[in-house]
Design an enzyme around this catalytic site. Structure first.
Site, PDB file in Angstrom:
ATOM      1  N   HIS A   1       5.490  38.041  41.701  1.00  0.00           N
ATOM      2  CA  HIS A   1       4.896  38.511  42.953  1.00  0.00           C
ATOM      3  C   HIS A   1       4.749  37.406  44.002  1.00  0.00           C
ATOM      4  CE1 HIS A   1       4.182  42.067  40.608  1.00  0.00           C
ATOM      5  NE2 HIS A   1       3.540  42.680  41.580  1.00  0.00           N
TER       6      HIS A   1
ATOM      7  N   GLU B   1      -9.721  39.333  38.198  1.00  0.00           N
ATOM      8  CA  GLU B   1      -8.668  38.326  38.151  1.00  0.00           C
ATOM      9  C   GLU B   1      -9.203  36.900  38.073  1.00  0.00           C
ATOM     10  OE1 GLU B   1      -5.102  39.389  40.425  1.00  0.00           O
ATOM     11  OE2 GLU B   1      -4.751  37.252  40.708  1.00  0.00           O
TER      12      GLU B   1
ATOM     13  N   HIS C   1       8.915  46.828  47.634  1.00  0.00           N
ATOM     14  CA  HIS C   1       8.063  45.915  46.856  1.00  0.00           C
ATOM     15  C   HIS C   1       8.667  45.635  45.473  1.00  0.00           C
ATOM     16  CE1 HIS C   1       4.442  44.038  45.324  1.00  0.00           C
ATOM     17  NE2 HIS C   1       4.432  44.888  44.314  1.00  0.00           N
TER      18      HIS C   1
ATOM     19  N   LYS D   1      -1.731  47.880  31.392  1.00  0.00           N
ATOM     20  CA  LYS D   1      -2.523  47.516  32.579  1.00  0.00           C
ATOM     21  C   LYS D   1      -4.013  47.734  32.320  1.00  0.00           C
ATOM     22  CE  LYS D   1      -3.057  47.087  37.333  1.00  0.00           C
ATOM     23  NZ  LYS D   1      -2.533  47.164  38.668  1.00  0.00           N
TER      24      LYS D   1
ATOM     25  N   ASN E   1       0.882  39.357  37.995  1.00  0.00           N
ATOM     26  CA  ASN E   1       1.575  38.963  39.225  1.00  0.00           C
ATOM     27  C   ASN E   1       2.897  38.257  38.971  1.00  0.00           C
ATOM     28  OD1 ASN E   1       0.093  39.755  41.537  1.00  0.00           O
ATOM     29  ND2 ASN E   1      -1.545  38.411  40.821  1.00  0.00           N
TER      30      ASN E   1
ATOM     31  N   GLU F   1       8.296  47.093  38.028  1.00  0.00           N
ATOM     32  CA  GLU F   1       6.920  46.891  37.538  1.00  0.00           C
ATOM     33  C   GLU F   1       6.791  47.342  36.077  1.00  0.00           C
ATOM     34  OE1 GLU F   1       4.910  45.053  39.233  1.00  0.00           O
ATOM     35  OE2 GLU F   1       4.642  45.695  41.314  1.00  0.00           O
TER      36      GLU F   1
ATOM     37  N   ARG G   1      -5.665  38.577  34.319  1.00  0.00           N
ATOM     38  CA  ARG G   1      -5.086  39.567  35.251  1.00  0.00           C
ATOM     39  C   ARG G   1      -4.031  38.934  36.160  1.00  0.00           C
ATOM     40  NH1 ARG G   1      -7.911  44.573  38.579  1.00  0.00           N
ATOM     41  NH2 ARG G   1      -5.940  45.291  39.461  1.00  0.00           N
TER      42      ARG G   1
ATOM     43  N   ARG H   1     -19.960  52.108  53.329  1.00  0.00           N
ATOM     44  CA  ARG H   1     -20.115  51.101  52.255  1.00  0.00           C
ATOM     45  C   ARG H   1     -19.672  51.604  50.873  1.00  0.00           C
ATOM     46  NH1 ARG H   1     -25.161  50.376  54.968  1.00  0.00           N
ATOM     47  NH2 ARG H   1     -24.945  48.719  56.511  1.00  0.00           N
TER      48      ARG H   1
ATOM     49  N   HIS I   1       6.280  38.451  47.245  1.00  0.00           N
ATOM     50  CA  HIS I   1       5.500  38.638  48.478  1.00  0.00           C
ATOM     51  C   HIS I   1       6.088  37.792  49.615  1.00  0.00           C
ATOM     52  CE1 HIS I   1       1.586  40.185  46.322  1.00  0.00           C
ATOM     53  NE2 HIS I   1       2.535  41.080  46.375  1.00  0.00           N
TER      54      HIS I   1
ATOM     55  N   LYS J   1      -7.286  47.470  42.665  1.00  0.00           N
ATOM     56  CA  LYS J   1      -6.948  46.574  43.782  1.00  0.00           C
ATOM     57  C   LYS J   1      -6.567  47.439  44.981  1.00  0.00           C
ATOM     58  CE  LYS J   1      -5.371  42.264  41.700  1.00  0.00           C
ATOM     59  NZ  LYS J   1      -4.226  41.370  41.512  1.00  0.00           N
TER      60      LYS J   1
HETATM   61  P1  NAD Z   1       5.394  53.575  48.856  1.00  0.00           P
HETATM   62  O1  NAD Z   1       3.996  53.949  48.753  1.00  0.00           O
HETATM   63  O2  NAD Z   1       5.901  53.069  50.156  1.00  0.00           O
HETATM   64  O3  NAD Z   1       6.269  54.822  48.395  1.00  0.00           O
HETATM   65  C1  NAD Z   1       7.669  54.720  48.405  1.00  0.00           C
HETATM   66  C2  NAD Z   1       8.338  55.840  49.234  1.00  0.00           C
HETATM   67  O4  NAD Z   1       8.376  57.023  48.443  1.00  0.00           O
HETATM   68  C3  NAD Z   1       7.596  56.208  50.496  1.00  0.00           C
HETATM   69  O5  NAD Z   1       8.525  56.541  51.482  1.00  0.00           O
HETATM   70  C4  NAD Z   1       6.807  57.443  50.062  1.00  0.00           C
HETATM   71  O6  NAD Z   1       6.443  58.269  51.131  1.00  0.00           O
HETATM   72  C5  NAD Z   1       7.791  58.115  49.161  1.00  0.00           C
HETATM   73  N1  NAD Z   1       7.254  59.012  48.157  1.00  0.00           N
HETATM   74  C6  NAD Z   1       6.102  58.871  47.469  1.00  0.00           C
HETATM   75  N2  NAD Z   1       6.040  59.802  46.512  1.00  0.00           N
HETATM   76  C7  NAD Z   1       7.167  60.539  46.603  1.00  0.00           C
HETATM   77  C8  NAD Z   1       7.676  61.642  45.864  1.00  0.00           C
HETATM   78  N3  NAD Z   1       7.054  62.111  44.783  1.00  0.00           N
HETATM   79  N4  NAD Z   1       8.843  62.171  46.254  1.00  0.00           N
HETATM   80  C9  NAD Z   1       9.523  61.649  47.309  1.00  0.00           C
HETATM   81  N5  NAD Z   1       9.113  60.599  48.025  1.00  0.00           N
HETATM   82  C10 NAD Z   1       7.937  60.051  47.662  1.00  0.00           C
HETATM   83  O7  NAD Z   1       5.793  52.463  47.781  1.00  0.00           O
HETATM   84  P2  NAD Z   1       5.365  52.223  46.265  1.00  0.00           P
HETATM   85  O8  NAD Z   1       6.515  51.556  45.642  1.00  0.00           O
HETATM   86  O9  NAD Z   1       4.821  53.437  45.632  1.00  0.00           O
HETATM   87  O10 NAD Z   1       4.163  51.188  46.386  1.00  0.00           O
HETATM   88  C11 NAD Z   1       4.359  49.901  46.933  1.00  0.00           C
HETATM   89  C12 NAD Z   1       3.032  49.399  47.434  1.00  0.00           C
HETATM   90  O11 NAD Z   1       2.121  49.282  46.346  1.00  0.00           O
HETATM   91  C13 NAD Z   1       3.105  48.029  48.081  1.00  0.00           C
HETATM   92  O12 NAD Z   1       2.377  48.027  49.270  1.00  0.00           O
HETATM   93  C14 NAD Z   1       2.458  47.118  47.058  1.00  0.00           C
HETATM   94  O13 NAD Z   1       1.847  46.002  47.638  1.00  0.00           O
HETATM   95  C15 NAD Z   1       1.457  48.040  46.419  1.00  0.00           C
HETATM   96  N6  NAD Z   1       1.068  47.656  45.062  1.00  0.00           N
HETATM   97  C16 NAD Z   1      -0.255  47.597  44.783  1.00  0.00           C
HETATM   98  C17 NAD Z   1      -0.674  47.290  43.510  1.00  0.00           C
HETATM   99  C18 NAD Z   1      -2.138  47.308  43.180  1.00  0.00           C
HETATM  100  O14 NAD Z   1      -2.513  46.876  42.084  1.00  0.00           O
HETATM  101  N7  NAD Z   1      -2.979  47.817  44.042  1.00  0.00           N
HETATM  102  C19 NAD Z   1       0.272  47.039  42.506  1.00  0.00           C
HETATM  103  C20 NAD Z   1       1.619  47.114  42.820  1.00  0.00           C
HETATM  104  C21 NAD Z   1       2.014  47.424  44.115  1.00  0.00           C
HETATM  105  N1  GLY Z   2      -0.650  44.585  40.427  1.00  0.00           N
HETATM  106  C1  GLY Z   2      -1.369  43.455  39.989  1.00  0.00           C
HETATM  107  C2  GLY Z   2      -2.768  43.749  39.587  1.00  0.00           C
HETATM  108  O1  GLY Z   2      -3.192  44.886  39.620  1.00  0.00           O
HETATM  109  O2  GLY Z   2      -3.495  42.865  39.267  1.00  0.00           O
END
Ligand code: NAD
Ligand code: GLY
Length: 361
Positions: free
Chosen positions: A248, A237, A265, A227, A245, A185, A241, A121, A252, A143
Site C-alpha cells: 500500500h 494499528e 486501488h 481480516k 498494508n 486484496e 494491523r 459526533r 498509494h 477504517k
Molecule cells: P469503488 O468503490 O470505486 O468501486 C469500484 C467501481 O465499481 C465503482 O465504479 C463502483 O460504482 C462500481 N460498483 C460497485 N459495486 C458494483 C456492483 N455490484 N456492480 C457494478 N458496479 C459496481 O472501489 P473499490 O475497489 O470497491 O474500493 C476502493 C476504495 O476502498 C479505495 O478508496 C481504497 O482506499 C478503499 N479501501 C479502504 C480500506 C479500508 O480498510 N477502509 C481497505 C481497502 C481499500
Molecule cells: N486495509 C488495511 C486495514 O484495514 O488496516
C-alpha cells in the site's frame, strides 16, 4: 446459505454475514437499526442496480430509507462529496440514532463511514459492500477516510459498523477490471499470513475469474476471517494491523502520483506488492522463486506486473506522507516468505529506490 463471522471488539463486536441474496433479507438488518429511519449512501452506478431492492427490503422491515446518491469514483472521495452527505443528513432532519447504510464499493464505504463517525459526533453505521475489494477488505475493520490531493486516505477516523452484509450475488454485475482489482486484496491475505490460502488461490484463481459463486464465497470468507482476526488483535494499528498494508505504501504513491482513479486501488496495491517483493528479495529475505510465484499469480489475475513510471525520487517523496512514517522515517511492509510479512524500518533509501526502478522501467 449464509455464513457468519464475527469481529471481536468487546462491546463494539459485530457480525459479517456472507452469502447470496442477502440484500433481500430484512432480518439481517433490522436487529441493528435503532430507529425506523435509515439513510442509504450510494452512488450513481450502484443506485440503479441495488437501491430499490434495498429500499423494499428495508420497507418490509418497517424502515423508511432516505437515499443519498453521490457521484461515482475515487476522485470524488473528497471533502466536497462528504459535505453532500452532511447536507442530506441535515436536510432530512436525521437524528443521531438514525442509521447510515453505505451501499457500494470501498469509496462509498470509506466516505459513508467517515460521515457516520462525524455526524452529530457519531451515528450508527452499516456496511453493505458490493465490490469484491470492499467485501474482502474495506467494509471490515472500521477504517474510514477521504483523500487529500497530496495523500491518500489522509483524513479519517476509526469507526466500526454495526454489521457487514457481503452479498456475493452483487458481484455478478461488477466489471471484470474491478473484480481483478479486488483479487489483489484477496491475494494479500495469503501473502501476509495465510500461506495455505495462497496455495488455494494458485489452484482456484480461474474459478474466481469465472465468478464461480462457491469459490467467491470461500475467498470472501477466508479473507474476512483473516481480516477479523487482525482487527480484533490490533484495532488501531499499533502493530500487526500495519501488515495489512502490504504493497500500500508504494500503491498509494501510484494513486496519488498519477491522480486518483487513473489506476484502481487494487491495481496499485498489486503493483506495490511486486515492488515490496523485489525489495524483500534484494534484502535477501524472499527467495527469487517466491517472487516469481507472486508475479505469476498477479499476471494470471490480469493485474499489473510493473509499477507506474513516476521515478524513484517521486515515489519516495509521496511515500513520506504514508501513515506508517515514524519520526520522518519510512516503514514498509515486506515479506520474509509467502505467508509471512514484517514491518521493516531503517532501510536504506538507495536500496528502496533501486527496487522501485527495477519494477517500474
Ligand atoms: P469503488 O468503490 O470505486 O468501486 C469500484 C467501481 O465499481 C465503482 O465504479 C463502483 O460504482 C462500481 N460498483 C460497485 N459495486 C458494483 C456492483 N455490484 N456492480 C457494478 N458496479 C459496481 O472501489 P473499490 O475497489 O470497491 O474500493 C476502493 C476504495 O476502498 C479505495 O478508496 C481504497 O482506499 C478503499 N479501501 C479502504 C480500506 C479500508 O480498510 N477502509 C481497505 C481497502 C481499500
Ligand atoms: N486495509 C488495511 C486495514 O484495514 O488496516
Amino acid at each position: 446459505m449464509i455464513q457468519t463471522l464475527k469481529v471481536e471488539l468487546a462491546e463494539r463486536s459485530y457480525p459479517i454475514h456472507i452469502g447470496s441474496g442477502l440484500l433481500s433479507r430484512p432480518e439481517l438488518l433490522t436487529p441493528h437499526l435503532t430507529q425506523k429511519k435509515a439513510v442509504v449512501v450510494t452512488n450513481t452506478t450502484v443506485a440503479p442496480l441495488y437501491l430499490e431492492l434495498l429500499r423494499s427490503t428495508l420497507k418490509k422491515g418497517g424502515i423508511s430509507a432516505l437515499p443519498v446518491i453521490l457521484p461515482d469514483g475515487e476522485k470524488y472521495k473528497t471533502w466536497e462529496t462528504l459535505n453532500l452527505i452532511f447536507d442530506a443528513l441535515i436536510g432530512g432532519h436525521c437524528e443521531r440514532n438514525a442509521t447510515l447504510i453505505a451501499l457500494g464499493g470501498g469509496v462509498i464505504g470509506d466516505m459513508g463511514g467517515f460521515a457516520a463517525a462525524c455526524y452529530q459526533r457519531g451515528m450508527p453505521f452499516i456496511q453493505i459492500p458490493t465490490t469484491l475489494l470492499s467485501q474482502v477488505d474495506s467494509s471490515v475493520g472500521g477504517k474510514t477516510a477521504i483523500n487529500h490531493p497530496r495523500g491518500k486516505n489522509m483524513i479519517g477516523a476509526f469507526y466500526q459498523p454495526k454489521v457487514v452484509l457481503a452479498d456475493i450475488s452483487t458481484l455478478e454485475t461488477l466489471p471484470d477490471r474491478e473484480l481483478k482489482a479486488g483479487l489483489a486484496e484477496v491475494i494479500k491475505y495469503g501473502l501476509i499470513r495465510d500461506p495455505d490460502f495462497f496455495v488455494w488461490l494458485e489452484a482456484n484463481l480461474d474459478k474466481l475469474l469465472a465468478r464461480d459463486q462457491e469459490a467467491l464465497a470461500f475467498a470472501v470468507r477466508r479473507s474476512c476471517f483473516n481480516k477479523a482476526e487482525v482487527v480484533a488483535a490490533d484495532e488501531r494499528e499499533a502493530g500487526e494491523r500495519a501488515l495489512l498494508n502490504l504493497g500500500h505504501t508504494f500503491g498509494h504513491a501510484i494513486e496519488t502520483g498519477l491522480g486518483y482513479g487513473k489506476w484502481l486501488h487494487g491495481e496499485a496495491v498489486a503493483s506495490g506488492t511486486l515492488i515490496a517483493s523485489e525489495l524483500s528479495r534484494r534484502l535477501g529475505w524472499l527467495a527469487a522463486q517466491s517472487v516469481q510465484r507472486i508475479e505469476s499469480l498477479y499476471q494470471r489475475a490480469g493485474l499489473p506486473s510493473h509499477g507506474a513510471p513516476l521515478g524513484a525520487a517521486r515515489y519516495i517523496e509521496l511515500m513520506r506522507h504514508d501513515k506508517k512514517v515514524r519520526d520522518g522515517s519510512l516503514r514498509l511492509v515486506l515479506l520474509k516468505e509467502i505467508g509471512m510479512a514484517v514491518l521493516a524500518e531503517g532501510l536504506d533509501e538507495a536500496t528502496i529506490g533501486a527496487a522501485i526502478e527495477a519494477r517500474c522501467t
